[in-house]
Design a protein around this motif. Structure first.
Motif, mmCIF file in Angstrom:
data_model
loop_
_atom_site.group_PDB
_atom_site.id
_atom_site.type_symbol
_atom_site.label_atom_id
_atom_site.label_comp_id
_atom_site.label_asym_id
_atom_site.label_seq_id
_atom_site.Cartn_x
_atom_site.Cartn_y
_atom_site.Cartn_z
ATOM 1 N N ARG A 198 -18.827 -5.437 -1.927
ATOM 2 C CA ARG A 198 -18.742 -4.001 -0.097
ATOM 3 C C ARG A 198 -20.926 -3.864 -0.361
ATOM 4 O O ARG A 198 -20.310 -3.552 1.210
ATOM 5 C CB ARG A 198 -18.164 -3.308 -1.035
ATOM 6 C CG ARG A 198 -16.411 -3.098 -0.997
ATOM 7 C CD ARG A 198 -15.799 -2.239 -2.515
ATOM 8 N NE ARG A 198 -14.406 -2.626 -2.073
ATOM 9 C CZ ARG A 198 -13.486 -2.056 -2.420
ATOM 10 N NH1 ARG A 198 -13.737 -1.315 -3.362
ATOM 11 N NH2 ARG A 198 -12.326 -2.330 -1.917
ATOM 12 N N VAL A 202 -15.717 1.829 5.259
ATOM 13 C CA VAL A 202 -14.868 2.027 4.455
ATOM 14 C C VAL A 202 -13.294 1.937 4.041
ATOM 15 O O VAL A 202 -12.219 0.989 3.471
ATOM 16 C CB VAL A 202 -14.514 3.694 4.300
ATOM 17 C CG1 VAL A 202 -13.713 4.041 5.069
ATOM 18 C CG2 VAL A 202 -14.232 4.045 2.821
ATOM 19 N N ASN A 248 -13.259 -3.189 4.622
ATOM 20 C CA ASN A 248 -14.401 -3.244 2.808
ATOM 21 C C ASN A 248 -14.325 -4.425 2.006
ATOM 22 O O ASN A 248 -14.083 -4.421 0.945
ATOM 23 C CB ASN A 248 -14.173 -1.726 1.825
ATOM 24 C CG ASN A 248 -12.740 -1.597 1.845
ATOM 25 O OD1 ASN A 248 -11.787 -2.592 1.190
ATOM 26 N ND2 ASN A 248 -12.843 -1.087 0.852
ATOM 27 N N HIS A 252 -0.315 4.948 -0.860
ATOM 28 C CA HIS A 252 -1.180 5.688 -0.100
ATOM 29 C C HIS A 252 -0.287 5.971 1.283
ATOM 30 O O HIS A 252 -1.120 6.448 2.047
ATOM 31 C CB HIS A 252 -2.074 4.810 0.890
ATOM 32 C CG HIS A 252 -3.140 4.405 0.213
ATOM 33 N ND1 HIS A 252 -4.209 4.802 -1.561
ATOM 34 C CD2 HIS A 252 -3.485 2.742 -1.100
ATOM 35 C CE1 HIS A 252 -4.883 4.119 -1.772
ATOM 36 N NE2 HIS A 252 -4.803 3.106 -1.544
ATOM 37 N N TYR A 271 0.749 -1.479 0.286
ATOM 38 C CA TYR A 271 -0.462 -0.476 0.097
ATOM 39 C C TYR A 271 0.469 1.314 -0.254
ATOM 40 O O TYR A 271 0.684 2.040 0.268
ATOM 41 C CB TYR A 271 -0.741 -0.343 1.500
ATOM 42 C CG TYR A 271 -2.183 -0.679 0.689
ATOM 43 C CD1 TYR A 271 -3.137 -0.972 -0.273
ATOM 44 C CD2 TYR A 271 -2.536 -1.919 1.746
ATOM 45 C CE1 TYR A 271 -4.523 -1.005 -0.559
ATOM 46 C CE2 TYR A 271 -3.776 -2.785 1.338
ATOM 47 C CZ TYR A 271 -4.732 -2.533 1.067
ATOM 48 O OH TYR A 271 -5.949 -3.390 0.331
ATOM 49 N N GLU A 305 -3.465 2.719 9.366
ATOM 50 C CA GLU A 305 -4.929 2.505 9.847
ATOM 51 C C GLU A 305 -5.086 1.143 9.266
ATOM 52 O O GLU A 305 -5.030 0.071 10.048
ATOM 53 C CB GLU A 305 -5.546 3.289 10.547
ATOM 54 C CG GLU A 305 -7.510 2.833 10.345
ATOM 55 C CD GLU A 305 -7.885 3.855 10.716
ATOM 56 O OE1 GLU A 305 -9.686 3.549 10.291
ATOM 57 O OE2 GLU A 305 -7.672 4.682 10.660
ATOM 58 N N LEU A 306 -5.280 1.496 7.967
ATOM 59 C CA LEU A 306 -4.746 0.211 6.892
ATOM 60 C C LEU A 306 -3.287 -0.526 6.870
ATOM 61 O O LEU A 306 -4.611 -1.916 6.663
ATOM 62 C CB LEU A 306 -4.789 1.160 5.317
ATOM 63 C CG LEU A 306 -4.416 0.380 4.090
ATOM 64 C CD1 LEU A 306 -5.918 -0.966 3.917
ATOM 65 C CD2 LEU A 306 -4.442 0.860 2.776
ATOM 66 N N HIS A 352 -10.095 -6.315 -1.928
ATOM 67 C CA HIS A 352 -9.127 -5.219 -3.110
ATOM 68 C C HIS A 352 -9.550 -6.019 -3.927
ATOM 69 O O HIS A 352 -9.229 -7.332 -4.326
ATOM 70 C CB HIS A 352 -7.636 -5.465 -1.798
ATOM 71 C CG HIS A 352 -6.715 -4.523 -3.232
ATOM 72 N ND1 HIS A 352 -6.604 -3.278 -3.365
ATOM 73 C CD2 HIS A 352 -6.195 -4.869 -4.048
ATOM 74 C CE1 HIS A 352 -5.480 -2.896 -4.337
ATOM 75 N NE2 HIS A 352 -5.674 -3.880 -4.828
ATOM 76 N N THR A 367 -15.177 1.676 -3.260
ATOM 77 C CA THR A 367 -14.619 1.691 -1.690
ATOM 78 C C THR A 367 -15.569 1.522 -0.151
ATOM 79 O O THR A 367 -15.224 1.673 -0.191
ATOM 80 C CB THR A 367 -12.886 2.981 -2.129
ATOM 81 O OG1 THR A 367 -13.081 2.626 -3.462
ATOM 82 C CG2 THR A 367 -12.670 2.071 -0.870
ATOM 83 N N PHE A 410 -4.636 7.787 6.185
ATOM 84 C CA PHE A 410 -5.640 6.568 6.805
ATOM 85 C C PHE A 410 -4.119 5.257 6.793
ATOM 86 O O PHE A 410 -4.462 4.407 6.755
ATOM 87 C CB PHE A 410 -6.449 6.344 6.324
ATOM 88 C CG PHE A 410 -6.995 6.028 4.343
ATOM 89 C CD1 PHE A 410 -5.867 4.962 4.005
ATOM 90 C CD2 PHE A 410 -6.591 6.323 4.004
ATOM 91 C CE1 PHE A 410 -6.398 4.823 2.446
ATOM 92 C CE2 PHE A 410 -7.094 6.794 3.379
ATOM 93 C CZ PHE A 410 -6.877 6.132 2.083
HETATM 94 P P1 CMP Z 1 -8.369 -0.393 -1.211
HETATM 95 O O1 CMP Z 1 -9.359 -0.677 -2.929
HETATM 96 O O2 CMP Z 1 -8.228 -1.947 -0.696
HETATM 97 O O3 CMP Z 1 -7.356 0.502 -1.241
HETATM 98 C C1 CMP Z 1 -7.008 1.422 -0.630
HETATM 99 C C2 CMP Z 1 -7.778 0.741 0.451
HETATM 100 O O4 CMP Z 1 -7.643 1.946 1.880
HETATM 101 C C3 CMP Z 1 -8.973 1.215 -0.029
HETATM 102 O O5 CMP Z 1 -9.463 -0.592 -0.398
HETATM 103 C C4 CMP Z 1 -9.618 1.057 1.469
HETATM 104 O O6 CMP Z 1 -9.894 0.140 2.637
HETATM 105 C C5 CMP Z 1 -8.245 1.907 2.115
HETATM 106 N N1 CMP Z 1 -9.475 3.120 2.467
HETATM 107 C C6 CMP Z 1 -9.433 3.547 2.007
HETATM 108 N N2 CMP Z 1 -9.376 5.153 2.101
HETATM 109 C C7 CMP Z 1 -10.161 5.131 3.670
HETATM 110 C C8 CMP Z 1 -10.453 5.805 4.552
HETATM 111 N N3 CMP Z 1 -10.957 7.124 4.335
HETATM 112 N N4 CMP Z 1 -9.966 5.741 5.970
HETATM 113 C C9 CMP Z 1 -9.311 4.010 5.844
HETATM 114 N N5 CMP Z 1 -9.453 2.943 4.841
HETATM 115 C C10 CMP Z 1 -9.385 3.977 4.069
#
Ligand code: CMP
Length: 140
Positions: free
Chosen positions: A104, A111, A114, A54, A51, A62-63, A117, A93, A59
């Motif tokens: 989803r 979010v 979810n 990001h 990831y 946390e992710l 991926h 998402t 986030f």
């Molecule tokens: P994914 O498709 O796995 O790609 C990036 C991930 O970041 C996305 O799915 C979400 O699970 C996560 N994500 C996106 N926006 C947020 C948010 N505002 N808070 C927490 N997680 C997020």
């Protein structure tokens, strides 16, 4: 129409609730084939690298914590226009925005948690597949 492969993860919120089979049924009913699949416990280093796009987002920490919190199922899905098709099957998402009948909409908790991926483009799919699978593991 092009036969494509896309990368998929069944995330910790879904494995924890024993939803792997129900989610796989959604892929198969929509015409995607699961051509590779394994259940793994991601390390923090793997989640952080996966990831890394990001990394600057609020986030990100946390992710990554979430993705290592329980086992995940990593997969390669194959089919006509598999990348776009899978994104349709997954839904938006944020589950609050996901269309009825999508993974989803039916299963995601938030979010962040979810359930799935899926790769967003052919270039990303190639990188993501190679990150988790060797060529020998891909048996179409
Ligand atoms: P994914 O498709 O796995 O790609 C990036 C991930 O970041 C996305 O799915 C979400 O699970 C996560 N994500 C996106 N926006 C947020 C948010 N505002 N808070 C927490 N997680 C997020």
């Amino acid at each position: 129409m092009a036969l494509e492969r896309t990368f998929s993860i069944i995330k910790p919120d879904a494995t924890r609730r024993n939803l792997t089979g129900k989610i796989n049924a959604k892929f198969e009913e929509a015409g995607l084939r699961i051509v590779a699949q394994k259940r793994i416990q991601m390390t923090m280093a793997q989640a952080g690298e996966f990831y890394s796009v990001h990394a600057e987002r609020p986030f990100y920490g946390e992710l990554c914590e979430f993705m290592v919190s329980e086992p995940v199922v990593v997969q390669v899905l194959e089919g006509e226009n598999a990348i776009t098709r899978n994104r349709e099957i997954m839904g938006a998402t944020n589950p609050a925005d996901a269309a009825p009948g999508t993974i989803r909409a039916e299963f995601a908790e938030s979010v962040g948690e979810n359930s799935v991926h899926g790769s967003d483009a052919p270039e990303t799919a190639a990188v993501e597949i190679a990150y988790f699978f060797s060529g020998l593991e891909l048996v179409g």
